[in-house]
Design a protein around this motif. Structure first.
Motif: not given
Length: 364
Positions: A23, A50, A53, A56-57
């Motif tokens: 993240d 994964y 995630r 998005d990060s």
């Protein structure tokens, strides 16, 4: 979050370990001297869990993500898969400052690193390993490669990553067999140069197998420290780095002969390590007690230690001659001489290797 540094001059980099780091991938990558377009490579198994995630990060950090998936499996660590990634990078307009990220295990890391090393003669490369084997071994040290039908990792380069981000929380979703596979490389570090770590593993292997967070964190950090020490001494394997090949001489032969995918890399290395220990005993270099400790820990980690009956000894030896560790037509073996110490043994005789392989066909 903990850091292990690898000091290689202008190619130095950090290995960052800790729980929940995926993240934070965006901020960590954006802090590097890289461009805004990012090629995120994963496989269809890891990607489902994964990739969202991580993407998005990266997006939150202002990076433009170009995602690409490759099929899951050792057989896809190939030139044809590399060509797929080249095409995706070229179509997306990646330039020499565009980072390429590897999200997955050793296959994804090796393949993506090979592409990063060769696309436009080299672009920034970031490892996000999600398996134990990748976190403790393949993501560290700069070996990148694809396989050839006649040999494993034959086509490759030494190309250091700009950063390694190891999120230990990903190990909680790892199948048991993959966790055990990674432990073959972990145990290797204890055998070749860290007797204290080997003893710790003997005392704590059940906690590691049970995914106890503190035990896993120690395994990843200490393994990275051990590998960093070796890589710093010999980046391109001209001498002492060959120690990291313990178990790999026979292991790579077993992987190729059995067909990639039948045995995991760690399972094949474990068998190869058992053969190396037996070779040490046969040549009077390792005590029986030392060999028993080595094979005993491998067995307790759930790893195989017997050579498959269907693979003939002459075929194994022939396959070993095709391995990149063979120099001038002679086979080099890494042989443990005690728990915590091993030697590089060049020109190992076929008769000694054959005897050790045959002895390792029986689980003593």
């Amino acid at each position: 979050m903990k850091e292990v540094g690898i000091d290689l001059g202008t190619r130095s980099y950090r290995i960052i370990t800790g729980s929940g780091l995926l993240d934070r991938a965006g901020e960590l990558v954006a802090a590097l001297p890289v461009g805004r377009k990012v090629l995120l490579v994963t496989n269809n198994t890891v990607g489902q869990i994964y990739a969202g995630r991580v993407a998005d990060s990266l997006a939150r950090a202002g990076l433009e993500v170009i995602p690409v998936e490759v099929p899951d499996g050792e057989q896809y660590k190939s030139l044809s898969s590399a060509e797929l990634l080249y095409d995706r990078a070229f179509t997306a307009g990646l330039d020499r400052r565009s980072p390429v990220l590897a999200l997955g295990g050793g296959v994804v890391g090796d393949l993506t690193g090979f592409v990063a090393a060769t696309y436009m003669r080299g672009v920034p490369f970031v490892q996000l390993p999600t398996t134990l084997l990748a976190q403790v071994d393949s993501s560290v040290g700069g070996k990148v490669a694809v396989n050839h039908p006649r040999g494993k990792n034959i086509i490759g380069a030494f190309y250091q990553p700009a950063l390694v981000i190891s999120d230990t929380a990903t190990l909680s979703t790892l199948p048991g067999r993959e966790l055990q596979s990674g432990l073959a490389e972990v145990i290797k570090y204890g055998i070749i140069g860290d007797a204290v770590f080997f003893t710790w593993l003997e005392d704590n292997i059940q906690q590691v197998l049970a995914l106890e967070p503190g035990a896993l964190a120690h395994v990843v950090e200490q393994s990275c420290i051990n590998k960093a020490r070796v890589v710093e001494q010999d980046e391109t394997e001209q001498g002492t780095r060959a120690m990291l090949n313990l178990g790999h001489t026979v292991g790579h032969a077993i992987e190729a002969l059995a067909g990639y995918g039948r045995y995991t890399h760690g399972e094949a290395v474990a068998i190869g390590t058992a053969v190396a220990a037996q070779l040490g005993v046969d040549m009077g270099m390792l005590s029986r007690e030392g060999a028993d400790r080595i094979t005993g820990l491998l067995r307790r980690a759930g790893l195989p230690i017997t050579v498959p009956a269907e693979l003939a000894t002459p075929d194994i030896i022939t396959a070993m001659y095709g391995d990149k560790k063979t120099v001038g037509g002679a086979i080099t073996f890494i042989i443990p001489v005690a728990v915590g110490r091993a030697v590089i043994h060049p020109n190992t005789l076929e008769e000694h290797i054959s005897r050790a392989i045959e002895a390792a066909r029986v689980d003593n």
